[in-house]
Design a protein around this motif. Structure first.
Motif, PDB file in Angstrom:
ATOM      1  N   PHE A   1       1.440 -43.431  -2.469  1.00 40.33           N
ATOM      2  CA  PHE A   1       2.694 -44.089  -2.866  1.00 40.33           C
ATOM      3  C   PHE A   1       2.516 -44.763  -4.231  1.00 40.33           C
ATOM      4  N   ASN A   2       1.373 -45.395  -4.445  1.00 34.85           N
ATOM      5  CA  ASN A   2       1.118 -46.043  -5.724  1.00 34.85           C
ATOM      6  C   ASN A   2       1.033 -45.022  -6.860  1.00 34.85           C
ATOM      7  N   ASP A   3       0.458 -43.846  -6.566  1.00 35.12           N
ATOM      8  CA  ASP A   3       0.386 -42.793  -7.581  1.00 35.12           C
ATOM      9  C   ASP A   3       1.782 -42.379  -8.041  1.00 35.12           C
ATOM     10  N   ILE A   4       2.681 -42.196  -7.090  1.00 34.61           N
ATOM     11  CA  ILE A   4       4.041 -41.791  -7.451  1.00 34.61           C
ATOM     12  C   ILE A   4       4.741 -42.906  -8.209  1.00 34.61           C
ATOM     13  N   ASN A   5       4.507 -44.148  -7.815  1.00 31.33           N
ATOM     14  CA  ASN A   5       5.096 -45.255  -8.558  1.00 31.33           C
ATOM     15  C   ASN A   5       4.601 -45.263  -9.993  1.00 31.33           C
ATOM     16  N   GLU A   6       3.335 -44.910 -10.188  1.00 31.44           N
ATOM     17  CA  GLU A   6       2.776 -44.829 -11.537  1.00 31.44           C
ATOM     18  C   GLU A   6       3.468 -43.731 -12.347  1.00 31.44           C
ATOM     19  N   LEU A   7       3.693 -42.579 -11.721  1.00 29.30           N
ATOM     20  CA  LEU A   7       4.359 -41.487 -12.428  1.00 29.30           C
ATOM     21  C   LEU A   7       5.773 -41.881 -12.836  1.00 29.30           C
ATOM     22  N   ILE A   8       6.491 -42.542 -11.950  1.00 35.84           N
ATOM     23  CA  ILE A   8       7.858 -42.943 -12.255  1.00 35.84           C
ATOM     24  C   ILE A   8       7.867 -44.025 -13.326  1.00 35.84           C
ATOM     25  N   ALA A   9       6.882 -44.902 -13.291  1.00 38.40           N
ATOM     26  CA  ALA A   9       6.820 -45.948 -14.310  1.00 38.40           C
ATOM     27  C   ALA A   9       6.659 -45.366 -15.697  1.00 38.40           C
ATOM     28  N   ASN A  10       6.056 -44.187 -15.796  1.00 35.46           N
ATOM     29  CA  ASN A  10       5.810 -43.572 -17.086  1.00 35.46           C
ATOM     30  C   ASN A  10       6.929 -42.615 -17.483  1.00 35.46           C
ATOM     31  N   ILE A  11       8.149 -43.069 -17.322  1.00 32.10           N
ATOM     32  CA  ILE A  11       9.336 -42.402 -17.851  1.00 32.10           C
ATOM     33  C   ILE A  11       9.878 -43.323 -18.938  1.00 32.10           C
ATOM     34  N   TYR A  12      10.003 -42.813 -20.125  1.00 33.33           N
ATOM     35  CA  TYR A  12      10.244 -43.676 -21.276  1.00 33.33           C
ATOM     36  C   TYR A  12      11.630 -43.478 -21.866  1.00 33.33           C
ATOM     37  N   THR A  13      12.164 -44.555 -22.381  1.00 33.92           N
ATOM     38  CA  THR A  13      13.394 -44.528 -23.155  1.00 33.92           C
ATOM     39  C   THR A  13      13.072 -45.027 -24.559  1.00 33.92           C
ATOM     40  N   VAL A  14      13.349 -44.185 -25.554  1.00 39.10           N
ATOM     41  CA  VAL A  14      13.165 -44.580 -26.942  1.00 39.10           C
ATOM     42  C   VAL A  14      14.466 -45.200 -27.441  1.00 39.10           C
ATOM     43  N   ILE A  15      14.375 -46.410 -27.981  1.00 42.76           N
ATOM     44  CA  ILE A  15      15.542 -47.082 -28.552  1.00 42.76           C
ATOM     45  C   ILE A  15      15.250 -47.399 -30.010  1.00 42.76           C
ATOM     46  N   TYR A  16      16.174 -47.027 -30.880  1.00 40.50           N
ATOM     47  CA  TYR A  16      15.994 -47.262 -32.311  1.00 40.50           C
ATOM     48  C   TYR A  16      17.315 -47.754 -32.886  1.00 40.50           C
ATOM     49  N   ASN A  17      17.289 -48.932 -33.499  1.00 41.50           N
ATOM     50  CA  ASN A  17      18.491 -49.521 -34.073  1.00 41.50           C
ATOM     51  C   ASN A  17      18.551 -49.230 -35.568  1.00 41.50           C
ATOM     52  N   ARG A  18      19.677 -48.696 -35.993  1.00 41.96           N
ATOM     53  CA  ARG A  18      19.890 -48.410 -37.408  1.00 41.96           C
ATOM     54  C   ARG A  18      21.164 -49.112 -37.857  1.00 41.96           C
ATOM     55  N   SER A  19      21.349 -49.219 -39.176  1.00 39.78           N
ATOM     56  CA  SER A  19      22.582 -49.812 -39.672  1.00 39.78           C
ATOM     57  C   SER A  19      23.730 -48.814 -39.474  1.00 39.78           C
ATOM     58  N   THR A  20      24.942 -49.255 -39.756  1.00 45.38           N
ATOM     59  CA  THR A  20      26.124 -48.398 -39.582  1.00 45.38           C
ATOM     60  C   THR A  20      26.447 -47.591 -40.839  1.00 45.38           C
ATOM     61  N   GLN A  21      25.505 -47.484 -41.783  1.00 46.89           N
ATOM     62  CA  GLN A  21      25.776 -46.715 -42.992  1.00 46.89           C
ATOM     63  C   GLN A  21      26.072 -45.258 -42.637  1.00 46.89           C
ATOM     64  N   THR A  22      27.017 -44.669 -43.339  1.00 49.47           N
ATOM     65  CA  THR A  22      27.391 -43.269 -43.137  1.00 49.47           C
ATOM     66  C   THR A  22      26.949 -42.442 -44.336  1.00 49.47           C
ATOM     67  N   PHE A  23      26.987 -41.112 -44.157  1.00 45.31           N
ATOM     68  CA  PHE A  23      26.487 -40.203 -45.179  1.00 45.31           C
ATOM     69  C   PHE A  23      27.511 -39.108 -45.466  1.00 45.31           C
ATOM     70  N   ASN A  24      27.285 -38.405 -46.547  1.00 41.92           N
ATOM     71  CA  ASN A  24      28.174 -37.320 -46.985  1.00 41.92           C
ATOM     72  C   ASN A  24      27.629 -35.996 -46.463  1.00 41.92           C
ATOM     73  N   PRO A  25      28.377 -35.293 -45.599  1.00 43.22           N
ATOM     74  CA  PRO A  25      27.849 -34.048 -45.020  1.00 43.22           C
ATOM     75  C   PRO A  25      27.622 -32.952 -46.050  1.00 43.22           C
ATOM     76  N   ASP A  26      28.262 -33.031 -47.212  1.00 40.38           N
ATOM     77  CA  ASP A  26      28.094 -31.999 -48.232  1.00 40.38           C
ATOM     78  C   ASP A  26      26.873 -32.251 -49.113  1.00 40.38           C
ATOM     79  N   ILE A  27      26.303 -33.450 -49.010  1.00 36.90           N
ATOM     80  CA  ILE A  27      25.201 -33.817 -49.895  1.00 36.90           C
ATOM     81  C   ILE A  27      23.938 -34.181 -49.116  1.00 36.90           C
ATOM     82  N   ASP A  28      24.102 -34.980 -48.074  1.00 40.79           N
ATOM     83  CA  ASP A  28      22.953 -35.594 -47.403  1.00 40.79           C
ATOM     84  C   ASP A  28      22.430 -34.743 -46.239  1.00 40.79           C
TER      85      ASP A  28
END
Length: 363
Positions: free
Chosen positions: A317-344
């Motif tokens: 049971f502890n092994d499975i709890n370890e496997l589930i604990a190792n599920i990751y969510t990557v969170i990255y905060n960026r500014s709200t700046q926008t870009f030009n699809p024809d250039i960037d």
């Protein structure tokens, strides 16, 4: 054991240059990027332990922000459910979330000790094109993925006097799952009867459910509705209205399916489920125990464990709890700046997991 998941919280701002870097080698890191890797920010790992997730970010004028995993430049040990994600605009920032990341190969599951997120700028010097944004760097932290875990437990009479141990192990598992305060747990108990209880984040609810089930007499001949129990648990995961990033099922049994109608059809439906499924088997309790059948109900062989006896079962049971604990969510905060699809071009990013192999010892 580690009961955490990773969320790396960073934001667009000034540049932090790394002075000690190496090159990834495709012969040692399958399909990873071939650019420099910084020294890890945690102990117990080195640059050789890097597992790299590459993704592109766009926020073009007139469009919604968008993230896409770059399959060809991402390490093969990175497992994910989908490749495209849509960040959310929250005040003055865009929050990029990539949930349900697992690190594994055919031999090992991997535990990430820390993560670094970097952006690429091809206008910088060739040896310094990857850099880490430093504003709000002090907000980088470990945190839990919001998780819904459905625990499906065999409590049939074939367990004999070990049934009390199983009930306690199930309660301990639930308590560990809820310890970080970021998740919910549901419970399905089955023997001749199958009962599924509502999701909760209170361990008292699980204790009450374990005490209230109509357990068959230990001397009675009862049958095991294994696939019915698992399907009931999967339906609960499907229908639960919960704000979570991932949903998984963990099932325990000491036998085979000798009580469900249409067991072959049930097996096929279980195998077709999109939810990760972890199986725990207890050998030696009955002649009908079938390792291959139980393994077929798990999402992969790495998600199946078995114990020789009840004394080993808590470790499984502890092994499975370890496997589930190792599920990751990557969170990255960026500014709200926008870009030009024809250039960037899209912004290239990478999440570097500094991870070590975790192998379940069943010997």
């Amino acid at each position: 054991m580690k009961n955490f998941r990773i969320a790396a919280l960073l934001s667009l701002a000034a540049v932090l240059a790394f002075t000690s870097c190496k090159k990834d080698d495709d012969t040692t890191v399958p399909s990873a990027n071939v650019d420099e890797i910084p020294e890890p920010g945690c102990i117990g790992v080195t640059r050789d332990d890097a597992i790299v997730l590459r993704f592109d970010y766009t926020y073009y004028q007139g469009e919604e922000p968008r993230v896409e995993i770059v399959r060809t430049r991402t390490d093969e040990r990175v497992k994910y459910d989908t490749t495209v994600f849509f960040p959310t605009v929250e005040g003055n920032k865009v929050v990029i979330r990539i949930p349900n990341i697992r690190l594994s190969d055919d031999e090992f599951n991997y535990t990430a000790n820390c993560v670094t997120i970097e952006e690429r700028d091809d206008t910088r010097p060739a040896n310094d094109r990857w850099f880490e944004q430093t504003e709000f760097k002090n907000q980088e932290e470990f945190s839990q993925t919001r998780m819904a875990t459905q625990l499906v437990v065999d409590v049939s009479s074939s367990l004999g006097e070990d049934r009390e141990k199983v009930r306690q192990y199930a309660l301990d598992f639930a308590e560990q799952t809820l310890a970080g305060g970021a998740g919910f747990i549901g419970l399905t108990l089955f023997a001749d009867t199958v009962i599924t209880y509502p999701f909760t984040n209170q361990i008292g609810d699980i204790s009450a459910a374990l005490n209230s089930f109509p357990y068959p007499d230990l001397n009675a001949q009862t049958f095991t509705r294994l696939s019915d129990g698992i399907l009931s648990g999967l339906n609960a995961l499907e229908n639960a209205e919960l704000d979570v990033d991932d949903r998984v099922l963990v099932a325990f049994t000491d036998g085979n399916d000798n009580g469900s109608n249409n067991p072959t059809g049930n097996q096929q439906m279980i195998q077709a489920s999109e939810f990760p499924r972890y199986m725990i088997g207890l050998k030696g309790k009955g002649l009908e125990y079938n390792t291959n059948y139980l393994k077929s109900l798990a999402s992969s062989e790495n998600f199946f464990v078995e114990a020789e006896n009840a004394d080993e079962l808590q470790a499984r049971f502890n092994d499975i709890n370890e496997l589930i604990a190792n599920i990751y969510t990557v969170i990255y905060n960026r500014s709200t700046q926008t870009f030009n699809p024809d250039i960037d071009e899209p912004i290239s990013l990478r999440a570097i997991f500094y991870a070590t192999p975790y192998e379940i010892d069943q010997n």
